[in-house]
Design a protein around this motif. Structure first.
Motif, PDB file in Angstrom:
ATOM      1  N   MET B   1      -4.807 -13.811  18.403  1.00 16.73           N
ATOM      2  CA  MET B   1      -3.368 -13.937  18.367  1.00 16.73           C
ATOM      3  C   MET B   1      -2.857 -14.099  16.944  1.00 16.73           C
ATOM      4  N   ASN B   2      -3.649 -14.820  16.157  1.00 22.11           N
ATOM      5  CA  ASN B   2      -3.170 -15.115  14.820  1.00 22.11           C
ATOM      6  C   ASN B   2      -3.035 -13.876  13.953  1.00 22.11           C
ATOM      7  N   ARG B   5      -0.163 -11.802  15.061  1.00 26.37           N
ATOM      8  CA  ARG B   5       1.086 -12.426  14.649  1.00 26.37           C
ATOM      9  C   ARG B   5       1.486 -11.926  13.264  1.00 26.37           C
ATOM     10  N   ARG B   6       0.475 -11.849  12.391  1.00 26.76           N
ATOM     11  CA  ARG B   6       0.787 -11.393  11.041  1.00 26.76           C
ATOM     12  C   ARG B   6       1.201  -9.928  11.034  1.00 26.76           C
ATOM     13  N   ILE B   9       4.876  -9.404  12.500  1.00 27.47           N
ATOM     14  CA  ILE B   9       6.023  -9.661  11.654  1.00 27.47           C
ATOM     15  C   ILE B   9       5.616  -9.539  10.197  1.00 27.47           C
ATOM     16  N   SER B 132       3.877 -19.018  18.955  1.00 26.52           N
ATOM     17  CA  SER B 132       3.765 -19.471  17.575  1.00 26.52           C
ATOM     18  C   SER B 132       4.580 -18.624  16.608  1.00 26.52           C
TER      19      SER B 132
END
Lengths: 477, 401
Positions: B1-2, B5-6, B9, B132
């Motif tokens: 997910m991390n 996420r980057r 966005i 997040s």
């Protein structure tokens, strides 16, 4: 641009509008800037205190352990104290003493956004922000990082050695210091470890829970060591990007929210960094520059609901019979102090304006000072268990908070005394110059005449003021 | 997910928090999706965190009764839906609609890493973000950004029945219209002063850009108010609506649907469902208000042969914990159910199984359906758009519409 126009712009941006005294005073701009940058002693805002906190049921942190009655009493108390804090701060903004300090505090209030619904925590954090608003950014960052409001809001009590919670570490970098794109997910994980055990006790004091703290070595932004939270903050402050990120946000807020001059920001940020994050110096550089007063930067900021309400109150002192009206207005217009929409704060700018908010904003002056009544309904707060129960018994229909914005007790004396010395023919233009950030044409001004009460000079001044405050241009500064 | 996420966005290094515009939104600078198909979405937000387990009741499950000795709903009291599931007794009208095949119920809708703060979780639902990530625009607002309609007034494409506009309805370039009462909104906009002020617009056209924007917004507001009012003024409904806030607002929505065709999305809130204390009393009352308002609304649409074109969708920022608390209430939880009501459902009934009460995450229900899958389904199958452009990612769609 005249010296007076420059002063108006200065007080609009570095405060909440220019007072009559400053408008007529012919103060040199450099003196005004110095004056703004060196606030008088700050009046601390205290709606509750440690003793209250310790003796009342406010400190009970575990909701499960208290009875229904205690829970209701606590919520009621929280709501009342929260409203009191909100109003007390508004009064400070309206006051003459420290306009820039309060304006900066409002900026930092959005930057370090928390929403705790706990007035004691809010009060503690606000005190830190107001004290450091023009001081050192590093000091403020350290204080905020250890404030119960922030620790609670970003779940740092759940950040333990065995189960790190990355929420605070993430927002610290993304929103408070570096901005996106200047750190890795590994940096977040490693920083989170450094903040493990950062917590607060029942009294609302910061506490390091040693047993929950991870004492192993961390590698963060290229450095390796057994860092604790303070070390991580130091490393973040060593990054020039932190100075750039903060400077850019300040530029957007104070200079021009529509267009940012990247080169100018770089230069300012360089000095901000070299000064070890001296906010006062940065603001001096901005407010004393020529470009701050460039016509492109005038009227390039949409007043936030707080800026609008405070500004109107500064021009004409108002006495609201009920604090609730002002707080409900904040809610309807989209900026309630201590209740930002999320950790990123209020997005501001054009986001303040939509069809309904614009029409409400344009009708406020008529509601406050003339006979217009605005019937509005604020959305039910999401956590309104007590009020809803109460309401369902009292009047079954309403769920939102219905309220009326009607005439307030307004003190026009000083304002009228000043403007009466002007010739009637000059007044429309003079008042427009005073109240609006950008010029309007003679033709536009003439359009307002149909709504002006020319019975006597006093009604003329009052009705002109009300109508000028009802213009779209008045929403800007 | 991390990592995603980057990727999701990617912003320039100088972008500030106030300018968080995910890159995918810029896609709308290219042609978007035409507004054509005549379908209407009505979003009903149940504010405060509605308890799903007392909405759709697992009345054959002992675990449910064990977890809730005081506030559970007895099997005999619940309205029959299936052998395993009953409906809250306040929903007598919705029960009939269910039997007619006009209701779909999705169970266990939520998202990963659930947040139990009202504000944050509502933010997540309204912006359709990951837990997040922070997004500054709402999912329906982004729908507006992408909508292309010819010969129509974009400012009335989405209407919220309220004095203030929810984040859901705020896009990057376009925002929905908030109006609580058509007549009041019209009177406010017809104010002779506002009309006169509009004549000043030319002043600011070439001056400050922002002032021009305010005048443009004002002009659109006045024309929207007039448009809505003119179409609505001769309308006389056939139904009697309950004299509640929701009743009045559903009546307004019905009248708008039946008198003009520009609006694709309506948004209305009902609550508060934050039932920490005395849950049964509060939730049942709110449901009764909802049931009564919905029945009048549906009857109106049916009488005008429009029920097939309208889809009502309910959601709440979270469900509540499985176990009751000491105050005959429930505290903040995770997954909950969503109702879809309309004449055009493909799979009416209970769409998926209820959450497994044997398999909890620290006393909370695990989600089975990501709410963004539901949004993707509605955006694609009901509003005829490319959901990826609005949600930023591809989500597996469901088959209830």
């Amino acid at each position: 641009m005249t010296a007076q126009e420059k002063l108006k712009h200065l007080y609009n941006r570095a405060g909440f509008g220019i007072s009559i005294a400053h408008w007529q005073g012919h103060v040199h701009i450099s003196k005004a800037v110095r004056h703004l940058l060196h606030p008088k002693m700050l009046h601390p805002l205290e709606v509750t205190n440690k003793e209250d906190w310790q003796s009342s049921n406010m400190k009970v942190l575990k909701m499960m352990e208290i009875s229904v009655e205690e829970r209701k009493a606590r919520q009621k108390l929280f709501r009342e104290k929260g409203a009191e804090l909100n109003m007390d701060w508004l009064r400070q903004m309206i006051g003459e003493e420290n306009p820039l300090n309060e304006k900066m505090a409002l900026f930092w209030h959005g930057h370090f956004a928390t929403h705790t619904d706990n007035p004691y925590f809010d009060q503690l954090l606000l005190q830190q922000i107001r004290t450091n608003a023009l001081g050192n950014f590093g000091d403020m960052l350290r204080a905020v990082a250890q404030s119960p409001a922030m620790l609670q809001f970003l779940n740092n009590q759940q950040n333990k050695k065995q189960h790190p919670n990355e929420n605070f570490a993430r927002e610290l970098m993304e929103l408070f210091t570096l901005g996106r794109g200047h750190y890795t997910e590994t940096d977040i994980k490693e920083a989170a470890k450094a903040f493990t055990g950062w917590s607060f006790n029942e009294d609302g004091h910061f506490e390091l829970k040693e047993k929950q703290h991870d004492n192993t070595s961390k590698t963060f932004l290229g450095k390796t060591g057994n860092f604790d939270g303070n070390a991580v903050l130091d490393i973040l402050l060593e990054q020039k990007q932190t100075a750039i990120f903060i400077t850019q946000k300040i530029y957007r807020y104070f200079v021009n929210e529509e267009s940012v001059d990247a080169q100018r920001v770089q230069l300012l940020a360089q000095d901000f960094y070299t000064s070890n994050y001296n906010i006062r110096s940065l603001m001096y550089a901005i407010l004393s520059s020529d470009w701050f007063y460039d016509p492109n930067n005038i009227g390039a900021h949409v007043k936030s609901p707080i800026e609008l309400l405070v500004g109107m109150n500064r021009t004409i002192i108002m006495d609201f019979k009920s604090d609730k009206t002002l707080i409900n207005l904040q809610r309807v217009l989209g900026q309630q102090l201590f209740a930002p929409p999320n950790v990123a704060g209020w997005s501001g700018g054009r986001n303040w304006i939509d069809a309904s908010s614009l029409v409400i904003r344009m009708q406020l002056s008529e509601a406050f000072f003339a006979s217009k009544e605005l019937h509005l309904e604020a959305k039910e707060p999401l956590d309104s268990e007590v009020t809803i129960e109460h309401k369902m018994q009292a009047h079954k229909k309403a769920q939102g908070e219905r309220f009326k914005v009607g005439q307030v007790d307004a003190d026009w004396a000083d304002y009228l005394a000043f403007w009466t010395s002007y010739d009637e023919k000059e007044l429309p233009r003079q008042l427009a110059d005073y109240l609006l950030p950008v010029p309007i044409s003679d033709e536009s001004l003439a359009n307002l005449y149909a709504f002006i009460d020319t019975t006597n000079k006093q009604t003329l001044i009052q009705s002109l003021t009300i109508r000028l405050m009802g213009l779209p241009e008045y929403q800007l500064c | 997910m991390n990592i995603s996420r980057r990727k999701f966005i990617q912003l320039s290094s100088l972008a500030s928090a106030s300018m968080m515009v995910p890159k995918f939104l810029k896609a709308f600078e290219r042609p978007g999706f035409p507004v054509t198909n005549g379908k209407i979405l009505v979003v009903l937000q149940l504010s405060g965190g509605n308890d799903g387990l007392n909405t759709i009741i697992p009345y054959r499950n002992d675990l449910y009764y064990k977890a809730r000795p005081q506030i559970s709903i007895k099997r005999d009291d619940a309205l029959f839906l299936t052998d395993d599931t009953g409906l809250n007794p306040s929903f007598t009208g919705i029960k009939n609609l269910f039997d007619e095949g006009n209701v779909s119920i999705l169970n266990s809708v939520g998202y990963s890493e659930p947040n139990r703060s009202h504000f944050r979780s509502m933010d997540i639902w309204q912006t359709a973000s990951q837990a997040s990530e922070l997004i500054a625009t709402g999912w329906l607002g982004r729908y507006l950004d992408g909508a292309v309609c010819t010969d129509c007034n974009k400012s009335t494409l989405a209407i919220e029945l309220d004095d203030s506009l929810s984040l859901s309805m705020k896009g990057e370039n376009l925002k929905g219209l908030a109006l609580r009462d058509i007549n009041q909104f019209y009177r406010a906009s017809k104010d002779s002063y506002l009309s006169k002020v509009l004549a000043n617009e030319h002043d600011q056209k070439h001056q400050a850009k922002l002032a021009g924007y305010l005048y443009k917004t004002l002009r659109e507001t006045v024309s929207s108010a007039e448009y809505v009012y003119e179409h609505n003024k001769a309308w006389i409904g056939t139904q009697t609506y309950p004299d509640t806030q929701l009743g009045k607002r559903m009546k307004t929505i019905a009248s708008l649907i039946l008198t003009q065709s520009e609006t694709k999305v309506y948004y209305v809130s009902h609550g508060s469902f934050d039932t920490h204390v005395g849950q049964r009393n509060q939730q049942d009352k709110l449901f009764k208000q909802m049931d009564e308002a919905m029945m009048a609304f549906v009857a109106e649409l049916k009488a005008n042969n429009r029920f097939n074109d309208v889809l009502v969708m309910t959601f709440s920022e979270f469900g509540r914990r499985v176990g009751e608390n000491a105050s005959n209430g429930t505290d903040h939880g995770t997954a909950s159910n969503m109702f879809f009501i309309g004449g055009g459902l493909k799979a009416p009934g209970i769409y998926n199984e209820m959450s497994d009460l044997n398999d909890l995450d620290q006393g909370d229900l695990k989600y089975q359906i990501d709410f963004k899958q539901v949004y993707a389904t509605v955006l694609n199958r009901w509003l005829d758009t490319d959901p990826q452009k609005i949600l930023g990612r591809k989500y597996d769609q469901l088959k209830f519409i």
